[in-house]
Scaffold this active site. Sequence first.
Site, PDB file in Angstrom:
ATOM      1  CE  LYS A  10      30.693  53.129  38.907  1.00  0.00           C
ATOM      2  NZ  LYS A  10      31.817  54.097  38.804  1.00  0.00           N
ATOM      3  CE1 TYR A  50      29.123  58.317  36.653  1.00  0.00           C
ATOM      4  CE2 TYR A  50      28.501  56.646  35.050  1.00  0.00           C
ATOM      5  CZ  TYR A  50      28.883  56.996  36.338  1.00  0.00           C
ATOM      6  OH  TYR A  50      29.033  56.031  37.301  1.00  0.00           O
ATOM      7  CG  PHE A  58      37.384  60.515  33.796  1.00  0.00           C
ATOM      8  CD1 PHE A  58      36.041  60.242  34.016  1.00  0.00           C
ATOM      9  CD2 PHE A  58      38.007  61.443  34.612  1.00  0.00           C
ATOM     10  CE1 PHE A  58      35.327  60.882  35.018  1.00  0.00           C
ATOM     11  CE2 PHE A  58      37.303  62.094  35.619  1.00  0.00           C
ATOM     12  CZ  PHE A  58      35.961  61.810  35.817  1.00  0.00           C
ATOM     13  NE  ARG A  86      30.409  59.976  47.899  1.00  0.00           N
ATOM     14  CZ  ARG A  86      30.704  59.952  46.591  1.00  0.00           C
ATOM     15  NH1 ARG A  86      29.839  59.494  45.710  1.00  0.00           N
ATOM     16  NH2 ARG A  86      31.862  60.400  46.170  1.00  0.00           N
ATOM     17  CB  THR A  92      36.946  57.853  43.263  1.00  0.00           C
ATOM     18  OG1 THR A  92      36.007  58.740  43.850  1.00  0.00           O
ATOM     19  CG2 THR A  92      36.607  57.658  41.796  1.00  0.00           C
ATOM     20  NE  ARG A 103      33.886  53.312  44.146  1.00  0.00           N
ATOM     21  CZ  ARG A 103      33.435  54.559  44.135  1.00  0.00           C
ATOM     22  NH1 ARG A 103      33.859  55.425  45.056  1.00  0.00           N
ATOM     23  NH2 ARG A 103      32.588  54.951  43.214  1.00  0.00           N
ATOM     24  CG  ASN A 113      34.884  53.134  40.684  1.00  0.00           C
ATOM     25  OD1 ASN A 113      33.944  52.757  39.989  1.00  0.00           O
ATOM     26  ND2 ASN A 113      35.063  54.396  41.000  1.00  0.00           N
ATOM     27  CG  HIS A 116      27.077  55.853  40.852  1.00  0.00           C
ATOM     28  ND1 HIS A 116      27.729  57.037  40.633  1.00  0.00           N
ATOM     29  CD2 HIS A 116      25.813  56.169  41.211  1.00  0.00           C
ATOM     30  CE1 HIS A 116      26.879  58.043  40.845  1.00  0.00           C
ATOM     31  NE2 HIS A 116      25.706  57.535  41.187  1.00  0.00           N
ATOM     32  CD  GLU A 127      23.486  60.032  40.884  1.00  0.00           C
ATOM     33  OE1 GLU A 127      24.518  60.637  40.561  1.00  0.00           O
ATOM     34  OE2 GLU A 127      23.454  59.171  41.791  1.00  0.00           O
TER      35      GLU A 127
HETATM   36  P1  ATP Z   1      30.592  57.579  41.433  1.00  0.00           P
HETATM   37  O1  ATP Z   1      30.051  58.885  40.906  1.00  0.00           O
HETATM   38  O2  ATP Z   1      30.672  56.486  40.376  1.00  0.00           O
HETATM   39  O3  ATP Z   1      29.921  57.107  42.685  1.00  0.00           O
HETATM   40  P2  ATP Z   1      32.737  59.010  42.606  1.00  0.00           P
HETATM   41  O4  ATP Z   1      31.710  60.006  43.013  1.00  0.00           O
HETATM   42  O5  ATP Z   1      33.614  58.429  43.652  1.00  0.00           O
HETATM   43  O6  ATP Z   1      32.096  57.791  41.866  1.00  0.00           O
HETATM   44  P3  ATP Z   1      33.334  60.758  40.378  1.00  0.00           P
HETATM   45  O7  ATP Z   1      34.390  61.786  40.522  1.00  0.00           O
HETATM   46  O8  ATP Z   1      31.897  61.162  40.427  1.00  0.00           O
HETATM   47  O9  ATP Z   1      33.638  59.595  41.441  1.00  0.00           O
HETATM   48  O10 ATP Z   1      33.601  60.003  39.011  1.00  0.00           O
HETATM   49  C1  ATP Z   1      32.598  59.199  38.419  1.00  0.00           C
HETATM   50  C2  ATP Z   1      33.213  57.939  37.904  1.00  0.00           C
HETATM   51  O11 ATP Z   1      34.116  58.255  36.855  1.00  0.00           O
HETATM   52  C3  ATP Z   1      34.078  57.180  38.908  1.00  0.00           C
HETATM   53  O12 ATP Z   1      33.332  56.323  39.747  1.00  0.00           O
HETATM   54  C4  ATP Z   1      34.994  56.386  38.004  1.00  0.00           C
HETATM   55  O13 ATP Z   1      34.345  55.229  37.460  1.00  0.00           O
HETATM   56  C5  ATP Z   1      35.234  57.374  36.879  1.00  0.00           C
HETATM   57  N1  ATP Z   1      36.445  58.182  37.130  1.00  0.00           N
HETATM   58  C6  ATP Z   1      36.605  59.153  38.070  1.00  0.00           C
HETATM   59  N2  ATP Z   1      37.826  59.696  38.022  1.00  0.00           N
HETATM   60  C7  ATP Z   1      38.483  59.049  37.006  1.00  0.00           C
HETATM   61  C8  ATP Z   1      39.778  59.136  36.444  1.00  0.00           C
HETATM   62  N3  ATP Z   1      40.680  60.017  36.902  1.00  0.00           N
HETATM   63  N4  ATP Z   1      40.085  58.306  35.409  1.00  0.00           N
HETATM   64  C9  ATP Z   1      39.193  57.427  34.929  1.00  0.00           C
HETATM   65  N5  ATP Z   1      37.940  57.287  35.410  1.00  0.00           N
HETATM   66  C10 ATP Z   1      37.590  58.083  36.440  1.00  0.00           C
HETATM   67 MG    MG Z   2      30.284  60.839  41.666  1.00  0.00          MG
END
Ligand code: ATP
Ligand code: MG
Length: 138
Positions: A10, A50, A58, A86, A92, A103, A113, A116, A127
């Site tokens: 990212k 997304y 968010f 992962r 996350t 992370r 973080n 992705h 994706e």
């Molecule tokens: P990713 O999809 O990026 O691999 P993830 O699966 O761990 O991460 P998701 O729940 O899919 O997390 O959320 C996607 C992305 O949105 C996160 O990686 C983070 O950048 C952002 N995000 C998630 N939760 C929050 C939150 N509570 N506040 C702000 N940003 C968030």
């Molecule tokens: Mg995710």
Amino acid sequence: MLERTLSIIKPDAVQKRVIGEILRRFEAAGLRIAAAKMLRLSPDTAARFYAVHRERPFYQDLVRFMSSGPVLVAVLEGENAIARNREIMGPTDSTKAPKGTIRGDFGTDVEKNAVHGSDGPDTAKWEIAFFFSESEIC
Ligand code: ATP
Ligand code: MG
């Protein structure tokens, strides 16, 4: 099972100049880099990528963050690549991610973080196709 997963380094991690260190960790974990490219996501492209999160509070911030600077998108391949990736990414929320995870070492908070990773076989497929044509994957 031999799998492929989509990784994004990212904008926060690109800006910190830790692309090399993160790719090293993928390789050290037994994942092969099957495709990779640098991109600057437009807000529209980030929003489409997304879209599954569009109802989340968010979402707009996330789209702004993901289009704030260049990213490196990559296809990682290996045994259980989705879960393995992962695992080494960590949870996350970077503030809760253990040291030694990507992370935990390079992320800042729950949004910034560093990386992705696809969360399952169906999302991985979608994706990867979002960013790469089959001929770009080695
Ligand atoms: P990713 O999809 O990026 O691999 P993830 O699966 O761990 O991460 P998701 O729940 O899919 O997390 O959320 C996607 C992305 O949105 C996160 O990686 C983070 O950048 C952002 N995000 C998630 N939760 C929050 C939150 N509570 N506040 C702000 N940003 C968030
Ligand atoms: Mg995710």
